[in-house]
Design an enzyme around this catalytic site. Structure first.
Site, mmCIF file in Angstrom:
data_model
loop_
_atom_site.group_PDB
_atom_site.id
_atom_site.type_symbol
_atom_site.label_atom_id
_atom_site.label_comp_id
_atom_site.label_asym_id
_atom_site.label_seq_id
_atom_site.Cartn_x
_atom_site.Cartn_y
_atom_site.Cartn_z
ATOM 1 C CG ASN A 84 15.977 19.959 32.106
ATOM 2 O OD1 ASN A 84 15.508 20.712 31.186
ATOM 3 N ND2 ASN A 84 15.513 18.957 32.855
ATOM 4 C CD GLU A 95 11.532 22.561 28.140
ATOM 5 O OE1 GLU A 95 11.501 21.619 27.524
ATOM 6 O OE2 GLU A 95 11.869 22.136 29.022
ATOM 7 C CD1 TRP A 105 9.379 11.574 34.317
ATOM 8 C CD2 TRP A 105 10.475 10.615 35.909
ATOM 9 N NE1 TRP A 105 9.529 12.073 33.879
ATOM 10 C CE2 TRP A 105 10.921 11.794 34.998
ATOM 11 C CE3 TRP A 105 10.891 10.974 37.311
ATOM 12 C CZ2 TRP A 105 12.211 13.255 35.423
ATOM 13 C CZ3 TRP A 105 12.097 11.778 37.874
ATOM 14 C CH2 TRP A 105 12.970 12.544 36.989
ATOM 15 N NE ARG A 107 7.736 14.614 33.507
ATOM 16 C CZ ARG A 107 8.295 15.218 34.098
ATOM 17 N NH1 ARG A 107 7.451 16.870 34.776
ATOM 18 N NH2 ARG A 107 9.629 15.646 34.469
ATOM 19 C CG ASP A 135 8.125 17.122 24.732
ATOM 20 O OD1 ASP A 135 9.479 17.329 26.167
ATOM 21 O OD2 ASP A 135 7.091 17.959 25.288
ATOM 22 C CG HIS A 168 14.908 16.512 37.782
ATOM 23 N ND1 HIS A 168 13.748 16.996 38.240
ATOM 24 C CD2 HIS A 168 14.761 15.467 36.797
ATOM 25 C CE1 HIS A 168 13.102 17.012 37.164
ATOM 26 N NE2 HIS A 168 13.563 16.358 36.152
ATOM 27 C CB SER A 207 21.718 15.319 31.020
ATOM 28 O OG SER A 207 20.985 16.498 30.232
HETATM 29 O O1 SFD Z 1 12.899 16.665 32.362
HETATM 30 C C1 SFD Z 1 24.787 0.616 37.522
HETATM 31 N N1 SFD Z 1 16.552 14.243 33.689
HETATM 32 C C2 SFD Z 1 16.541 15.209 32.829
HETATM 33 N N2 SFD Z 1 18.074 16.269 32.980
HETATM 34 C C3 SFD Z 1 17.853 17.626 31.671
HETATM 35 O O2 SFD Z 1 18.883 17.410 31.242
HETATM 36 N N3 SFD Z 1 16.823 17.572 30.452
HETATM 37 C C4 SFD Z 1 15.155 16.810 30.461
HETATM 38 O O3 SFD Z 1 14.562 16.737 29.453
HETATM 39 C C5 SFD Z 1 15.502 15.730 32.077
HETATM 40 N N4 SFD Z 1 14.248 15.535 31.814
HETATM 41 C C6 SFD Z 1 14.221 12.976 32.429
HETATM 42 C C7 SFD Z 1 15.758 13.465 33.422
HETATM 43 C C8 SFD Z 1 15.809 12.248 34.174
HETATM 44 C C9 SFD Z 1 14.779 11.422 33.967
HETATM 45 C C10 SFD Z 1 14.044 9.694 34.444
HETATM 46 C C11 SFD Z 1 13.820 11.644 32.818
HETATM 47 C C12 SFD Z 1 12.865 12.720 32.362
HETATM 48 C C13 SFD Z 1 12.654 10.321 32.160
HETATM 49 C C14 SFD Z 1 16.968 13.908 34.365
HETATM 50 C C15 SFD Z 1 18.662 13.906 33.982
HETATM 51 O O4 SFD Z 1 18.671 12.492 33.680
HETATM 52 C C16 SFD Z 1 19.327 13.050 35.059
HETATM 53 O O5 SFD Z 1 19.337 14.297 36.316
HETATM 54 C C17 SFD Z 1 21.109 12.394 34.796
HETATM 55 O O6 SFD Z 1 20.920 11.244 34.181
HETATM 56 C C18 SFD Z 1 21.852 11.740 36.224
HETATM 57 O O7 SFD Z 1 23.383 11.817 35.877
HETATM 58 P P1 SFD Z 1 23.452 10.715 36.531
HETATM 59 O O8 SFD Z 1 24.655 9.828 36.801
HETATM 60 O O9 SFD Z 1 23.606 10.334 38.211
HETATM 61 O O10 SFD Z 1 22.810 8.935 36.526
HETATM 62 P P2 SFD Z 1 22.269 8.285 35.056
HETATM 63 O O11 SFD Z 1 22.071 8.710 34.204
HETATM 64 O O12 SFD Z 1 20.646 7.213 36.024
HETATM 65 O O13 SFD Z 1 23.157 6.498 35.346
HETATM 66 C C19 SFD Z 1 23.415 5.736 35.935
HETATM 67 C C20 SFD Z 1 24.176 4.979 35.853
HETATM 68 O O14 SFD Z 1 24.354 3.508 36.625
HETATM 69 C C21 SFD Z 1 24.522 2.316 36.424
HETATM 70 N N5 SFD Z 1 23.921 1.681 37.706
HETATM 71 N N6 SFD Z 1 26.003 -0.140 37.256
HETATM 72 C C22 SFD Z 1 26.632 -0.495 38.025
HETATM 73 N N7 SFD Z 1 26.205 -1.066 39.167
HETATM 74 C C23 SFD Z 1 24.456 -0.907 39.386
HETATM 75 N N8 SFD Z 1 24.562 -1.221 40.594
HETATM 76 C C24 SFD Z 1 24.175 -0.064 38.551
HETATM 77 N N9 SFD Z 1 23.338 0.392 39.222
HETATM 78 C C25 SFD Z 1 22.944 1.910 38.310
HETATM 79 C C26 SFD Z 1 23.466 2.286 35.166
HETATM 80 O O15 SFD Z 1 23.325 1.508 34.244
HETATM 81 C C27 SFD Z 1 24.050 4.026 33.793
HETATM 82 O O16 SFD Z 1 24.792 3.554 33.716
HETATM 83 S S1 SFD Z 1 12.416 15.971 32.158
HETATM 84 O O17 SFD Z 1 11.753 15.014 31.594
HETATM 85 O O18 SFD Z 1 12.565 15.533 33.657
HETATM 86 P P1 AMP Z 2 10.359 18.576 33.388
HETATM 87 O O1 AMP Z 2 9.404 18.187 31.721
HETATM 88 O O2 AMP Z 2 8.955 19.124 34.795
HETATM 89 O O3 AMP Z 2 11.161 18.174 34.086
HETATM 90 O O4 AMP Z 2 10.660 19.945 33.662
HETATM 91 C C1 AMP Z 2 12.092 20.546 32.623
HETATM 92 C C2 AMP Z 2 12.773 21.835 33.445
HETATM 93 O O5 AMP Z 2 11.320 22.806 33.301
HETATM 94 C C3 AMP Z 2 12.437 21.230 35.178
HETATM 95 O O6 AMP Z 2 14.068 22.542 35.481
HETATM 96 C C4 AMP Z 2 11.885 21.844 35.747
HETATM 97 O O7 AMP Z 2 11.756 22.676 36.910
HETATM 98 C C5 AMP Z 2 11.282 23.010 35.129
HETATM 99 N N1 AMP Z 2 9.313 23.624 34.710
HETATM 100 C C6 AMP Z 2 8.711 22.946 34.437
HETATM 101 N N2 AMP Z 2 7.502 23.124 34.964
HETATM 102 C C7 AMP Z 2 7.734 24.695 35.057
HETATM 103 C C8 AMP Z 2 6.986 25.414 35.969
HETATM 104 N N3 AMP Z 2 5.198 25.749 35.776
HETATM 105 N N4 AMP Z 2 7.670 26.547 36.022
HETATM 106 C C9 AMP Z 2 9.033 26.606 36.225
HETATM 107 N N5 AMP Z 2 9.657 25.363 35.629
HETATM 108 C C10 AMP Z 2 9.353 24.860 35.453
#
Ligand code: SFD
Ligand code: AMP
Length: 627
Positions: free
Chosen positions: A62, A126, A218, A249, A352, A389, A435
């Site tokens: 993203n 995207e 989510w 979602r 997806d 996020h 990510s």
């Molecule tokens: O679009 C302990 N994110 C998306 N990012 C993208 O680039 N593309 C996407 O398609 C994304 N989508 C998405 C995303 C997130 C989620 C939840 C969904 C969908 C459903 C965002 C990224 O995933 C997110 O920004 C990063 O992963 C953040 O990284 P970080 O490092 O802050 O968190 P992590 O990866 O979740 O890792 C956490 C770690 O900590 C561990 N942990 N370890 C020891 N002791 C403890 N007490 C702990 N508690 C946690 C975990 O095991 C893990 O290793 S989209 O659909 O939105």
């Molecule tokens: P999402 O699956 O909603 O997490 O979206 C993935 C990425 O697309 C994130 O960067 C969102 O901010 C962006 N996004 C999703 N929907 C829209 C929208 N309707 N307009 C602009 N950005 C969007």
């Protein structure tokens, strides 16, 4: 007393978490550690290959700025985040991540991640900032690079060790403690510097999926607010604790919508057929200037849909069939081409989900959904804490050393607690890193933390008596259970203790009903928040009565204590900010308008480990000059 062996580990840099940002920290820190003869140790509560938010994979990267292609500039990204967060962002941090994120994405590709390319070899976008990937194995690829880097530098990885508390020496973090989730072992990690990267929090609020659906959300159920708890308990200043994230979602299985909105250009409608983004456009005037610029902030997009639901116009639907057919229509004069395109679109739609939210594909299959034939229900999820996020909660960290930022007290991404660094969901006010940006921020932390150790690193001074006290407190739920469980016929009902599930249900009920969860239609007010604080007093008191029958339950107990602290920081900060700035995330009904004059600022909080008191403060917003 529970007879746990104490395992002591000494290291130079301690990395807590094994997700995207932790892997970034590890990859970069190992390189610099090797050069300087230092040791890096990473601790994850799960197994690195599939831990964290990206466990199931993702279908898109993203954050990609695309500087080399002349597509965008880092300044463009700063403007994008400023706009999406209604003016509240640490522009120095956002800029710092933006200027490093492209190289991170190029590393991902080098390590084996398949990023979609078109006929000319260019990345398939995207949206403006998002790249399509074959991402089912995304986490494994990134974890492998981190593991190789640590192995190459002679470091250590501890998997299935749950970190609970920071170790402090005054205002300095000197390590962390936790316990094995499999064996009777209590771990003490002593470190010259610590990087917290343990993700955000889910299940602080009552989820929509309860009963048989419980566990579905989510956000991954295994991130439980450990980062926020760790930094708060370390006395670090926190920021944006009010900025929760609510994604819209596909309903009940939480499938992503980004590809539908951005790639397929789908519309979302109410049951009456009106497209809420068009029908309710005038509402955006009330949230100027942010409501009037593009892209419309995520919270406002949510809000317009919520207004329809409030008006009884739900369910809301994603117009999948319309979108797919519109794209395929371009081929309608060529029946073979049309059929091929339809197949391709159908495959993309399913992939997806299969790349990242497999249960959504199951649900579609179970409900006989054919996205090319029929629309699908969407809904606003329960609130989450995910600063990486579109939320922003996290620690208040020092800005980049080479930028003239007002927020600087030392090394990049160091908290206000010395020797403690934060990345990803753990660091606040730098949203939209996702990510790739979380990994890039992890790399920033890895380099800065090693620099700190080289320049200032001192042997950690750990108070042995304090350590014993912490160990006793952490293991106490096991003893409590053994002491009292036989006093009642059913161990779940006992006047001497409560179990983690009972405790969590109470926390979620408070948050849901008073702090603006699903049940309260995301609305709250001073009176509701005050009531939440009253109930929190009782909850906190009872947290000292948690009981655990085994290690599994012990982990659940502490996960929920951590959630409680995240919840309290959230409630306190919503109380402090006397305005509504992010409708669609939460609406303060008693202060229903945005107040730029008084609240165009960060709302920060700090828990003082010495006094146990919370302090709230406002911090000015700084815009990068000329941006
Ligand atoms: O679009 C302990 N994110 C998306 N990012 C993208 O680039 N593309 C996407 O398609 C994304 N989508 C998405 C995303 C997130 C989620 C939840 C969904 C969908 C459903 C965002 C990224 O995933 C997110 O920004 C990063 O992963 C953040 O990284 P970080 O490092 O802050 O968190 P992590 O990866 O979740 O890792 C956490 C770690 O900590 C561990 N942990 N370890 C020891 N002791 C403890 N007490 C702990 N508690 C946690 C975990 O095991 C893990 O290793 S989209 O659909 O939105
Ligand atoms: P999402 O699956 O909603 O997490 O979206 C993935 C990425 O697309 C994130 O960067 C969102 O901010 C962006 N996004 C999703 N929907 C829209 C929208 N309707 N307009 C602009 N950005 C969007």
């Amino acid at each position: 007393m529970a007879n746990f062996e104490t395992v002591e580990v000494s290291t130079d840099l301690l990395i807590l978490g094994g997700g995207f940002s932790a892997c970034g920290v590890a990859t970069e820190a190992a390189y610099w550690a090797k050069k300087n003869g230092l040791k890096v140790t990473l601790v994850d509560k799960a197994a690195l290959d599939r831990s964290g938010a990206v466990a199931m994979g993702l279908s898109a990267i993203n954050q990609y700025v695309g500087v080399k292609d002349g597509e965008n500039t880092c300044e463009d990204y700063v403007r994008y985040v400023r706009q999406d967060l209604m003016g509240i962002s640490r522009e120095d941090l956002v800029y710092n991540i933006a200027r490093h994120v492209d190289s991170t994405v190029h590393l991902f590709e080098k390590w084996g991640l398949k990023i979609w390319t078109d006929e000319e070899g260019k990345y398939v976008h995207e949206g403006r900032w998002q790249l399509m990937i074959n991402g089912e194995s995304y986490k494994i690829i990134i974890a492998e690079a981190a593991k190789n880097a640590i192995a190459d530098a002679g470091g250590e990885i501890y998997e299935r060790v749950f970190i609970v508390e920071p170790l402090l020496d005054g205002n300095k973090c000197v390590g962390a403690v936790g316990f094995s989730t499999r064996e009777e072992k209590f771990y003490v990690f002593k470190a010259k510097a610590t990087a917290i990267a343990a993700g955000g929090a889910v299940h602080v609020f009552r989820p929509r999926s309860v009963g048989e659906g419980f566990g579905r959300s989510w956000y991954p159920p295994f991130n439980t607010g450990s980062s926020a708890y760790f930094t708060i308990k370390a006395g670090a200043e926190m920021t944006c604790q009010e900025v929760r994230f609510i994604p819209v979602r596909f309903k009940d299985a939480y499938g992503p919508v980004g590809a539908w909105f951005l790639l397929f250009k789908s519309r979302a409608i109410s049951a009456e057929g009106g497209e809420y983004m068009a029908v309710r456009k005038d509402e955006l005037q009330n949230w100027a200037p942010y409501g009037l610029a593009k892209p419309i902030p995520a919270n406002l997009r949510n809000y317009l849909g919520m207004l329809d639901v409030d008006a009884g116009l739900g369910p809301l639907y994603m117009e999948t069939a319309e979108a797919i057919n519109k794209i395929a229509d371009a081929y309608k004069d060529d029946p073979k081409g049309y059929k091929k395109k339809m197949k391709e679109l159908e495959a993309e739609a399913w992939e997806d989900f299969l790349d990242m939210t497999i249960s959504q594909a199951h649900l579609w299959a179970a409900l006989n959904v054919k996205p090319e034939e029929k629309h699908s229900e969407i809904a606003a999820c329960e609130p989450y804490f995910i600063g990486s996020h579109s939320g922003a909660s996290g620690a208040w960290v020092s800005g980049p050393e080479d930028m003239d930022t007002p927020y600087k007290w030392g090394y990049a991404n160091m908290c206000t607690t010395e020797a403690l660094f934060a990345a990803g969901d753990a660091s606040g006010a730098s949203s939209h890193k996702f990510s790739s940006g979380s990994h890039a921020e992890g790399r920033i932390v890895g380099k800065a933390a090693i620099k700190y150790i080289v320049e200032k690193g001192a042997e950690p001074n750990v108070d042995a008596a304090k350590l014993e006290e912490i160990k006793n407190t952490i293991l106490a739920p096991l003893d409590r259970y053994q002491e009292f469980c036989k006093l009642t016929t059913s161990p779940e009902v006992n006047p001497n203790y409560l179990l983690w599930r009972q405790f969590m249900d109470r926390l979620q009920k408070i948050m849901d009903e008073y702090a603006g969860g699903v049940t309260a239609a995301f609305k709250t007010s001073k009176a509701n928040l005050d009531r939440a604080m009253e109930l929190f007093d009782f909850l906190k008191e009872d947290s000292e009565k948690l009981a655990a029958e085994d290690i599994y339950s012990l982990e659940r107990c502490w996960e929920n204590v951590q959630r409680m602290w995240q919840g309290e920081a959230h409630v306190r900060t919503m109380l402090f900010r006397e305005e509504t700035r992010w409708p669609g995330y939460y609406f303060r009904a008693d202060t229903p308008k945005m107040d730029e004059e008084n609240w165009h600022c960060f709302a920060n909080c700090r828990w003082d480990p010495a006094s146990g008191e919370w302090e709230m403060s406002k911090k000015d917003i700084w815009n990068i000059p000329g941006v």
